[in-house]
Scaffold this motif. Structure first.
Motif, PDB file in Angstrom:
ATOM      1  N   ILE A   1      -3.660   0.271   4.264  1.00 51.05           N
ATOM      2  CA  ILE A   1      -2.234  -0.023   4.613  1.00 51.05           C
ATOM      3  C   ILE A   1      -1.610   1.458   4.778  1.00 51.05           C
TER       4      ILE A   1
ATOM      5  N   TYR B   1      -3.071  -7.637   4.229  1.00 47.93           N
ATOM      6  CA  TYR B   1      -1.801  -7.023   4.444  1.00 47.93           C
ATOM      7  C   TYR B   1      -1.762  -6.068   5.714  1.00 47.93           C
ATOM      8  N   THR B   2      -2.753  -5.565   6.016  1.00 51.32           N
ATOM      9  CA  THR B   2      -2.697  -4.762   7.277  1.00 51.32           C
ATOM     10  C   THR B   2      -2.457  -5.568   8.389  1.00 51.32           C
TER      11      THR B   2
ATOM     12  N   THR C   1     -10.419  -1.438  14.789  1.00 54.76           N
ATOM     13  CA  THR C   1     -10.309  -1.712  13.476  1.00 54.76           C
ATOM     14  C   THR C   1     -11.375  -2.660  12.854  1.00 54.76           C
ATOM     15  N   VAL C   2     -12.236  -2.130  11.878  1.00 54.03           N
ATOM     16  CA  VAL C   2     -13.333  -2.951  11.010  1.00 54.03           C
ATOM     17  C   VAL C   2     -12.539  -3.720   9.899  1.00 54.03           C
ATOM     18  N   CYS C   3     -12.693  -5.035   9.774  1.00 53.97           N
ATOM     19  CA  CYS C   3     -12.208  -5.745   8.727  1.00 53.97           C
ATOM     20  C   CYS C   3     -10.754  -5.380   7.892  1.00 53.97           C
ATOM     21  N   PRO C   4      -9.821  -5.527   8.879  1.00 55.77           N
ATOM     22  CA  PRO C   4      -8.577  -4.989   8.375  1.00 55.77           C
ATOM     23  C   PRO C   4      -8.316  -6.112   7.042  1.00 55.77           C
TER      24      PRO C   4
ATOM     25  N   HIS D   1      -8.354   3.229   8.970  1.00 60.18           N
ATOM     26  CA  HIS D   1      -7.641   2.109   9.671  1.00 60.18           C
ATOM     27  C   HIS D   1      -7.431   0.794   8.731  1.00 60.18           C
ATOM     28  N   ASN D   2      -8.364   0.868   7.836  1.00 60.25           N
ATOM     29  CA  ASN D   2      -8.459  -0.598   6.864  1.00 60.25           C
ATOM     30  C   ASN D   2      -7.651  -0.365   5.718  1.00 60.25           C
TER      31      ASN D   2
ATOM     32  N   GLU E   1      -5.887  -0.454  17.020  1.00 61.30           N
ATOM     33  CA  GLU E   1      -6.454  -1.900  16.453  1.00 61.30           C
ATOM     34  C   GLU E   1      -7.679  -2.272  17.111  1.00 61.30           C
TER      35      GLU E   1
END
Lengths: 339, 349
Positions: free
Chosen positions: A35, B39-40, B33-36, A32-33, B30
């Protein structure tokens, strides 16, 4: 005293990093991290399909959580009966196909409203026999194959104008024996696969110029052993599937140098993080991982017991057998029964 | 994706007054989500608002602008294209500026499928073929809309000479507006630039024969006029000489003649390529060492043997010898194919 052969590390078989590829597929849902994870949201269902086929090929299909995957796939079905590439995405044949393939592999096809799927798919063929990918009308011979394949899972191919499909596919055959995305379109190995597969399911392989096409396909092998998709283009691991599956149906896999192809596929592996790339040195992705393993299976890679893959449906042959859909083999023209 | 740097410095939609009335719909994952990475974050921000406006079927300029931003960053997201199409139609957006926007996207994303279909839909709406059916080919090519589309496709081909979407798009324009002559000129330019461009050779077949639309696959192949066949043979030979190992012209001329003028294979093509390969010819060494030359001979002799049964035995002998040479010297990677081919060259066919 050196032994003749180095001890291969665990999980590696004749150079094939099976365990790493399984870990790679498992990891895809967790990225999930990255892109890329978000950018490919619209084809998530296909990503799962490619991953699941890869796992089946190496006998590790239980790696993913069956109930979770089924629930996710079901959530991608829209009110028109088709499936989108992800929750909330518009219906499209590509993702309807992947969704149905996943459910068949999990023996869970009865968990969705099949009648609605059939209705969605059969509604995409126009009066001229051509098939669109979705309600917006982009036409392509790929969609001719997909519509036939999906309906065959439901025993409903008669809901299509199959003569129209055969004609559309045959009109897309070119001077070199290959097939394009539509009449006049340049021959391309991926389109060859879809056209041959469509004709195979419908028992109309008589429409193929077997000699010319087999020869064209055999010519896809380049000096390094890899296969390209069109004359004078670069080799790519995914053509190990598109070309070989077609050759398998045509009964001519032995016309390419299979050992060299296997070497090429193995050299495109990411031996650290797992997965297979389009060619050596590039970044792996689940699509090439799936098709690289399919290619190894079709090419008879024998250092690991890879599952047999059905060359028409791109799913384990055992599963196609169970679904009662291997009958395409019996519809191959009798005159093709040579060595 | 590469051109999105400028978007990184935009204020997120969640901080924009204009979007205050909208509650973004987050992606399910989401929450975990860990440390997006930044850009994400930006992409998630856009997508949350896009989902929200799509869910309420909003028709507005801000929705249109948002689809443009999303497509620019992720053109593979096909649902967004369809939403944009609806918006453009309902807002009555100027077609010309929309075409300019598609051009901008194509410059970043050469291989995207969706933009071609989208553009075709725009042009079909903008320029109904019936409204220009009385124009000559020259007038049609000069028509600003058509000229722009040809340029759009050729620019894409400049960027990627084998982009099959672009070549298919040209087929669509040529066929829809009936501008066949200019296409032959374009093809010759492309083949001059790169004789190995198979897309261009395929296009040449298309211009000469058409794509058979409106006909059934079971109808016989139309015969090719002698003068055209001769012209194509000379053209192919000219290009063969430039790069004898290049399969394109060999495959083209053999395929063309087999389908539309089979006699020409042995009455005209055969003597010409034999002349090239003959000892003393400038080209002998390079032509006679290519797999394509010998493979073409096999095709020609096989065809000739079928047409002239009293000469078949001798012709098939030569063809079989050619197969041996291919298997051993000129194309050993495909030796199994050549062994099979040889076995098929018998009188009983």
């Amino acid at each position: 005293m050196a032994s003749g052969k180095e001890q291969e590390e665990e999980g590696v078989y004749g150079g094939l990093h099976v365990d790493k590829h399984v870990e790679y597929v498992k990891s895809l849902d967790k990225r999930h991290n990255e892109i890329e994870y978000w950018m490919t949201e619209h084809l998530r269902v296909s990503g799962i399909y490619w991953g699941l086929v890869a796992l089946h090929l190496v006998g590790r299909q239980d790696t993913l959580n069956r109930e979770q995957v089924i629930a996710y796939v079901k959530s991608c079905q829209n009110s028109d009966g088709g499936f989108g590439g992800h929750v909330g995405h518009d219906s499209h044949l590509l993702y309807t196909m992947s969704a149905v393939q996943i459910l068949v592999m999990y023996d869970a096809l009865d968990q969705i409203d099949g009648a609605k799927v059939v209705s969605f798919v059969s509604g995409l063929q126009d009066d001229a026999g051509e098939v669109s990918g979705d309600q917006w009308g982009e036409k392509d011979t790929r969609f001719a194959f997909i519509s036939v394949a999906i309906l065959s899972f439901f025993g409903a191919t008669d809901r299509l104008n199959t003569d129209g499909i055969v004609d559309y596919v045959c009109r897309s055959m070119n001077y070199d024996g290959g097939f394009g995305s539509q009449p006049g379109g340049e021959s391309h190995a991926a389109q060859v696969y879809t056209c041959v597969a469509a004709l195979a399911i419908l028992g109309r392989l008589d429409g193929v110029d077997r000699e010319r096409l087999s020869s064209w396909l055999a010519e896809r092998q380049v000096a390094c052993g890899g296969l390209n998709g069109r004359p004078q283009k670069l080799e790519d691991v995914c053509y190990s599937w598109w070309v070989l599956s077609s050759l398998q149906v045509l009964g001519r896999v032995h016309w390419i140098d299979r050992a060299r192809l296997c070497d090429f596929i193995l050299s495109a592996q990411d031996t650290d993080a797992g997965g297979i790339a389009d060619r050596p040195g590039d970044i792996a992705d689940v699509y090439h991982t799936c098709f690289g393993l399919c290619g190894l299976s079709l090419a008879g890679f024998d250092k690991f017991p890879l599952e047999e893959i059905d060359p028409v449906y791109c799913m384990p042959a055992k599963i196609i057998e169970r679904a009662g859909l291997r009958s395409w083999v019996d519809k191959i023209p009798k005159s093709w029964n040579d060595k | 994706m590469s051109d999105s740097d400028s978007d990184c410095f935009n204020v997120p939609l969640k901080e924009q007054e204009e979007w205050e009335d909208v509650t973004p719909i987050p992606q399910e994952e989401e929450a975990n989500t860990v440390c997006p990475i930044a850009y994400t974050d930006e992409y998630s921000d856009m997508m949350g608002y896009l989902r929200a406006v799509m869910a309420k079927c909003e028709v507005s300029q801000r929705a249109l602008d948002l689809t443009g931003r999303v497509i620019k960053v992720n053109p593979g997201h096909y649902t967004v294209w369809m939403y944009r199409k609806k918006l453009v139609e309902e807002l009555g957006t100027d077609s010309e500026s929309e075409l300019d926007w598609v051009t901008e996207i194509s410059e970043i994303h050469h291989k995207n499928y969706q933009l071609w279909h989208y553009r075709e839909a725009l042009i079909s709406r903008l320029l109904d073929p019936k409204t220009v059916e009385d124009l000559t080919q020259d007038q049609l090519v000069g028509h600003p809309a058509i000229r722009r589309e040809l340029l759009f496709a050729s620019n894409a081909i400049d960027g990627d000479s084998k982009n099959f979407h672009a070549w298919s798009y040209r087929q669509w324009i040529v066929r829809t507006y009936g501008i066949w002559d200019q296409e032959l000129v374009f093809i010759e330019t492309m083949i001059n630039e790169d004789v190995r461009n198979n897309s261009a050779w395929n296009q040449r077949y298309f211009v000469l024969i058409g794509d058979g639309r409106g006909k059934s696959a079971s109808e016989p192949d139309p015969p090719l006029e002698d003068s055209l066949a001769d012209r194509e043979i000379d053209y192919a030979i000219e290009k063969i000489i430039l790069a004898p190992n290049n399969e394109c012209p060999w495959s083209y001329i053999t395929g063309l003649l087999l389908r539309h003028a089979p006699k020409k294979l042995y009455t005209t093509l055969l003597p010409k390529i034999q002349e090239l390969a003959a000892a003393g010819s400038d080209y002998a060494a390079c032509i006679a060492s290519t797999a394509m030359y010998w493979s073409t001979l096999v095709d020609i002799y096989e065809c000739q043997a079928k047409a002239l049964p009293d000469q078949a035995s001798a012709l098939l002998d030569i063809a079989r010898d050619a197969c041996d040479l291919l298997a051993s010297d000129h194309d050993p990677m495909r030796n199994r194919y050549w062994d099979f081919r040889k076995s098929q060259l018998t009188m009983s066919k």
